[in-house]
Design a protein around this motif. Sequence first.
Motif, PDB file in Angstrom:
ATOM      1  N   ILE A 224      12.756   2.239   7.669  1.00  0.00           N
ATOM      2  CA  ILE A 224      13.678   2.473   6.552  1.00  0.00           C
ATOM      3  C   ILE A 224      13.721   1.251   5.631  1.00  0.00           C
ATOM      4  CG2 ILE A 224      16.101   2.827   5.927  1.00  0.00           C
ATOM      5  CD1 ILE A 224      16.417   4.465   8.473  1.00  0.00           C
ATOM      6  N   ILE A 225      13.765   0.067   6.214  1.00  0.00           N
ATOM      7  CA  ILE A 225      13.812  -1.160   5.408  1.00  0.00           C
ATOM      8  C   ILE A 225      12.568  -1.282   4.533  1.00  0.00           C
ATOM      9  CG2 ILE A 225      13.793  -3.684   5.515  1.00  0.00           C
ATOM     10  CD1 ILE A 225      15.450  -3.453   8.108  1.00  0.00           C
ATOM     11  N   ASN A 226      11.376  -1.176   5.157  1.00  0.00           N
ATOM     12  CA  ASN A 226      10.140  -1.265   4.390  1.00  0.00           C
ATOM     13  C   ASN A 226      10.038  -0.143   3.370  1.00  0.00           C
ATOM     14  OD1 ASN A 226       9.285  -3.528   5.724  1.00  0.00           O
ATOM     15  ND2 ASN A 226       7.864  -2.467   7.081  1.00  0.00           N
ATOM     16  N   GLY A 227      10.457   1.061   3.772  1.00  0.00           N
ATOM     17  CA  GLY A 227      10.332   2.214   2.891  1.00  0.00           C
ATOM     18  C   GLY A 227      11.177   2.096   1.638  1.00  0.00           C
ATOM     19  N   VAL A 228      12.376   1.589   1.797  1.00  0.00           N
ATOM     20  CA  VAL A 228      13.253   1.425   0.630  1.00  0.00           C
ATOM     21  C   VAL A 228      12.656   0.414  -0.352  1.00  0.00           C
ATOM     22  CG1 VAL A 228      15.503   0.545  -0.112  1.00  0.00           C
ATOM     23  CG2 VAL A 228      15.353   2.117   1.827  1.00  0.00           C
ATOM     24  N   ILE A 229      12.132  -0.693   0.180  1.00  0.00           N
ATOM     25  CA  ILE A 229      11.527  -1.708  -0.697  1.00  0.00           C
ATOM     26  C   ILE A 229      10.292  -1.136  -1.394  1.00  0.00           C
ATOM     27  CG2 ILE A 229      10.402  -3.963  -0.780  1.00  0.00           C
ATOM     28  CD1 ILE A 229      12.090  -4.751   1.671  1.00  0.00           C
ATOM     29  N   GLY A 230       9.394  -0.477  -0.625  1.00  0.00           N
ATOM     30  CA  GLY A 230       8.181   0.090  -1.205  1.00  0.00           C
ATOM     31  C   GLY A 230       8.472   1.168  -2.225  1.00  0.00           C
TER      32      GLY A 230
ATOM     33  N   TRP B  69      12.144  10.290  -4.964  1.00  0.00           N
ATOM     34  CA  TRP B  69      12.456  11.315  -3.956  1.00  0.00           C
ATOM     35  C   TRP B  69      11.291  11.553  -3.004  1.00  0.00           C
ATOM     36  CZ3 TRP B  69       9.346  15.577  -4.114  1.00  0.00           C
ATOM     37  CH2 TRP B  69       8.814  15.993  -5.349  1.00  0.00           C
ATOM     38  N   GLY B  70      10.045  11.317  -3.492  1.00  0.00           N
ATOM     39  CA  GLY B  70       8.903  11.410  -2.583  1.00  0.00           C
ATOM     40  C   GLY B  70       8.945  10.325  -1.521  1.00  0.00           C
ATOM     41  N   GLY B  71       9.307   9.102  -1.937  1.00  0.00           N
ATOM     42  CA  GLY B  71       9.419   8.008  -0.987  1.00  0.00           C
ATOM     43  C   GLY B  71      10.473   8.269   0.069  1.00  0.00           C
ATOM     44  N   ILE B  72      11.571   8.877  -0.328  1.00  0.00           N
ATOM     45  CA  ILE B  72      12.636   9.205   0.632  1.00  0.00           C
ATOM     46  C   ILE B  72      12.124  10.187   1.689  1.00  0.00           C
ATOM     47  CG2 ILE B  72      14.874  10.345   0.889  1.00  0.00           C
ATOM     48  CD1 ILE B  72      15.602   9.217  -1.872  1.00  0.00           C
ATOM     49  N   LEU B  73      11.381  11.194   1.254  1.00  0.00           N
ATOM     50  CA  LEU B  73      10.829  12.159   2.206  1.00  0.00           C
ATOM     51  C   LEU B  73       9.846  11.492   3.172  1.00  0.00           C
ATOM     52  CD1 LEU B  73      10.220  15.238  -0.147  1.00  0.00           C
ATOM     53  CD2 LEU B  73      12.031  14.947   1.556  1.00  0.00           C
ATOM     54  N   MET B  74       9.035  10.564   2.661  1.00  0.00           N
ATOM     55  CA  MET B  74       8.071   9.866   3.512  1.00  0.00           C
ATOM     56  C   MET B  74       8.772   8.988   4.534  1.00  0.00           C
ATOM     57  SD  MET B  74       5.311   8.842   0.566  1.00  0.00           S
ATOM     58  CE  MET B  74       4.770  10.075  -0.621  1.00  0.00           C
TER      59      MET B  74
ATOM     60  N   ASN C 234       0.640   7.920   3.766  1.00  0.00           N
ATOM     61  CA  ASN C 234       1.710   6.972   3.489  1.00  0.00           C
ATOM     62  C   ASN C 234       2.672   6.861   4.668  1.00  0.00           C
ATOM     63  OD1 ASN C 234       2.004   5.149   1.489  1.00  0.00           O
ATOM     64  ND2 ASN C 234       3.484   6.317   0.303  1.00  0.00           N
ATOM     65  N   THR C 235       2.792   7.926   5.435  1.00  0.00           N
ATOM     66  CA  THR C 235       3.573   7.838   6.666  1.00  0.00           C
ATOM     67  C   THR C 235       2.945   6.813   7.597  1.00  0.00           C
ATOM     68  OG1 THR C 235       4.310  10.137   6.487  1.00  0.00           O
ATOM     69  CG2 THR C 235       4.407   9.136   8.668  1.00  0.00           C
ATOM     70  N   ASP C 236       1.611   6.786   7.669  1.00  0.00           N
ATOM     71  CA  ASP C 236       0.925   5.803   8.506  1.00  0.00           C
ATOM     72  C   ASP C 236       1.091   4.396   7.955  1.00  0.00           C
ATOM     73  OD1 ASP C 236      -1.017   5.103  10.699  1.00  0.00           O
ATOM     74  OD2 ASP C 236      -2.156   4.418   8.959  1.00  0.00           O
ATOM     75  N   ASN C 237       0.999   4.237   6.626  1.00  0.00           N
ATOM     76  CA  ASN C 237       1.217   2.921   6.034  1.00  0.00           C
ATOM     77  C   ASN C 237       2.587   2.376   6.427  1.00  0.00           C
ATOM     78  OD1 ASN C 237      -1.238   2.800   4.639  1.00  0.00           O
ATOM     79  ND2 ASN C 237      -0.414   3.887   2.880  1.00  0.00           N
TER      80      ASN C 237
ATOM     81  N   TRP D 184       0.834  -1.207   0.000  1.00  0.00           N
ATOM     82  CA  TRP D 184       0.000   0.000   0.000  1.00  0.00           C
ATOM     83  C   TRP D 184       0.865   1.252   0.000  1.00  0.00           C
ATOM     84  CZ3 TRP D 184      -4.782   0.714  -1.310  1.00  0.00           C
ATOM     85  CH2 TRP D 184      -5.456   1.868  -0.926  1.00  0.00           C
ATOM     86  N   TYR D 185       1.964   1.171   0.704  1.00  0.00           N
ATOM     87  CA  TYR D 185       2.914   2.286   0.697  1.00  0.00           C
ATOM     88  C   TYR D 185       3.428   2.531  -0.725  1.00  0.00           C
ATOM     89  CZ  TYR D 185       7.319   4.773   1.320  1.00  0.00           C
ATOM     90  OH  TYR D 185       8.354   5.665   1.201  1.00  0.00           O
ATOM     91  N   ALA D 186       3.720   1.463  -1.455  1.00  0.00           N
ATOM     92  CA  ALA D 186       4.199   1.602  -2.829  1.00  0.00           C
ATOM     93  C   ALA D 186       3.136   2.227  -3.719  1.00  0.00           C
ATOM     94  CB  ALA D 186       4.614   0.236  -3.376  1.00  0.00           C
ATOM     95  N   VAL D 187       1.872   1.820  -3.536  1.00  0.00           N
ATOM     96  CA  VAL D 187       0.784   2.383  -4.343  1.00  0.00           C
ATOM     97  C   VAL D 187       0.653   3.887  -4.100  1.00  0.00           C
ATOM     98  CG1 VAL D 187      -1.722   2.416  -4.665  1.00  0.00           C
ATOM     99  CG2 VAL D 187      -0.515   0.239  -4.555  1.00  0.00           C
ATOM    100  N   GLU D 188       0.684   4.286  -2.827  1.00  0.00           N
ATOM    101  CA  GLU D 188       0.545   5.710  -2.508  1.00  0.00           C
ATOM    102  C   GLU D 188       1.736   6.520  -3.019  1.00  0.00           C
ATOM    103  OE1 GLU D 188      -1.687   7.687  -1.281  1.00  0.00           O
ATOM    104  OE2 GLU D 188      -3.225   6.233  -0.822  1.00  0.00           O
ATOM    105  N   THR D 189       2.924   5.934  -2.944  1.00  0.00           N
ATOM    106  CA  THR D 189       4.102   6.625  -3.450  1.00  0.00           C
ATOM    107  C   THR D 189       4.020   6.772  -4.970  1.00  0.00           C
ATOM    108  OG1 THR D 189       5.398   5.671  -1.642  1.00  0.00           O
ATOM    109  CG2 THR D 189       6.633   6.626  -3.461  1.00  0.00           C
ATOM    110  N   TRP D 190       3.495   5.755  -5.615  1.00  0.00           N
ATOM    111  CA  TRP D 190       3.250   5.814  -7.064  1.00  0.00           C
ATOM    112  C   TRP D 190       2.237   6.908  -7.397  1.00  0.00           C
ATOM    113  CZ3 TRP D 190      -1.525   3.589  -9.067  1.00  0.00           C
ATOM    114  CH2 TRP D 190      -1.625   3.637 -10.446  1.00  0.00           C
ATOM    115  N   LEU D 191       1.155   6.986  -6.601  1.00  0.00           N
ATOM    116  CA  LEU D 191       0.157   8.046  -6.807  1.00  0.00           C
ATOM    117  C   LEU D 191       0.789   9.428  -6.633  1.00  0.00           C
ATOM    118  CD1 LEU D 191      -2.988   6.648  -4.926  1.00  0.00           C
ATOM    119  CD2 LEU D 191      -2.594   6.752  -7.383  1.00  0.00           C
ATOM    120  N   PHE D 192       1.692   9.546  -5.682  1.00  0.00           N
ATOM    121  CA  PHE D 192       2.408  10.805  -5.495  1.00  0.00           C
ATOM    122  C   PHE D 192       3.167  11.175  -6.770  1.00  0.00           C
ATOM    123  CE2 PHE D 192       6.495  12.829  -4.589  1.00  0.00           C
ATOM    124  CZ  PHE D 192       6.093  13.987  -3.929  1.00  0.00           C
TER     125      PHE D 192
END
Length: 453
Positions: free
Chosen positions: A317-323, A147-152, A293-296, A117-125
């Motif tokens: 950080i681990i989940n965020g990098v993968i997503g 870069w949006g994912g990094i900020l999240m 996405n921060t909550d996801n 879900w985090y990946a979907v929202e980052t894609w929408l961003f």
Amino acid sequence: MAGEEEIKSKYDDYSLKEVPKDSRYGFFNVFLVFSSVYGAIAVIWAGGALGYGLTFSQAIIAVLSGTVVLGILGALTAAVGAYSGLSTYVLWRHPLGRWGGKIAGLLLITITTGIGWYAVETWLFGIVMNEIFPDNPFFSVGIAAIWGGILMIIMTYIGYKMLSFLSYFTIPFHIWLIAIGIAIVLALKGGFATVMAATPTSKMGLLDGISATIGLYSAGTIISPDIARFAKSAKDASMAWLAHIIFLYPFLILGGVAIVLATGSYLITNAMLDLGMGVGVLLIIVFGQFIINTDNLYSGSLSLVNLYPMRREIASIINGVIGTAIAAYVGFTAGSSITPFENFISLLGDFLPAIGGIVVADFFVVKKYLNKIDDPHKRYQFIRGNIYYNVNLAGILALALGSIVGFFVNAGIPAMNSLLTGFLSYIVVYYIFIKLGKKPELFPYVYEGGILK
């Protein structure tokens, strides 16, 4: 204990233990956090998806039906979170067992919500940024997702305090966003009669619309204890959930339906641009994406910590990098296609509700009437020296049955089929074990205190 010191940090947020009473908040704070992390861009976007396949009158029925289900389930799961003070995945150790809770958390939250879900929202961003700046390579869907994912990830590192802080800004923005959009529709597109008479571009069955409405919020409903555990009381948690799901959710999603129907645009963001709502509105949408996405990612980090004890911020950080990597890949290959988003909602509607039904069944029925634990504050406690179990066969069988029914049975509403099957089968299986003089819990272990490993 040494293990406790290993993961103790400023931003851990009590990931593997009960939130103490002096670190809890009242109704208003929890209401704002619920509203901001769940009532954001995904809801408006889903309204656009419904407007693509349903008439406005059908959408009203679908949304209100889904709201009733989500309101009841979310109020109950939020109460469980407040009573126990535990994150969703730690409290799953009771109905599923320690091993079962760890594996279910990995599959249903770490992968589905915290990464998927985090990946979907980052894609929408990335899509929104590309619509604002279509000719700038830095704002292409794939690059913006990176870069949006990094900020999240940076925002998630801080945890609940960041969610709480951002919530005070998000809710007014989203209410203003949809209110202005509806006002423009009524003023420029022939009024409310135009919305009611509009024919959707595609076709969607009413039951599919209800399932999509439930599926959109099913993950948020089930993981509500991640937020509700910070509530001072179960009443505050349940009322905060009900207030946001009743007053905010239908308004946002039906506003999205109205805008898409009136403009004929498939993407809600395109529809807003067609109405002349401007770049500023899209930036507000971006802000909403950041907090949901921060909550996801926050929930996914709690789930990963439950699987393998570590500092919660490191898990994020681990989940965020993968997503983020997944979002960038989809951005580079699918561009602005909405298909992955719709498929993801449908998948959530089929699988996730079962575990919500199981938790409710275990906490409010089995623990109270079969295990004879009247005090709800004691039903999900972990007490030093007590015996707990690694596997709960009743929960695992109920989860399997609920998921299978939700995925393969097309009659009725898949999300409801999954929820009710999980709820009923857990109670029946547990009761059968008791009548046979057996216990569904296997592989006992003694809790030695400190963090839960």
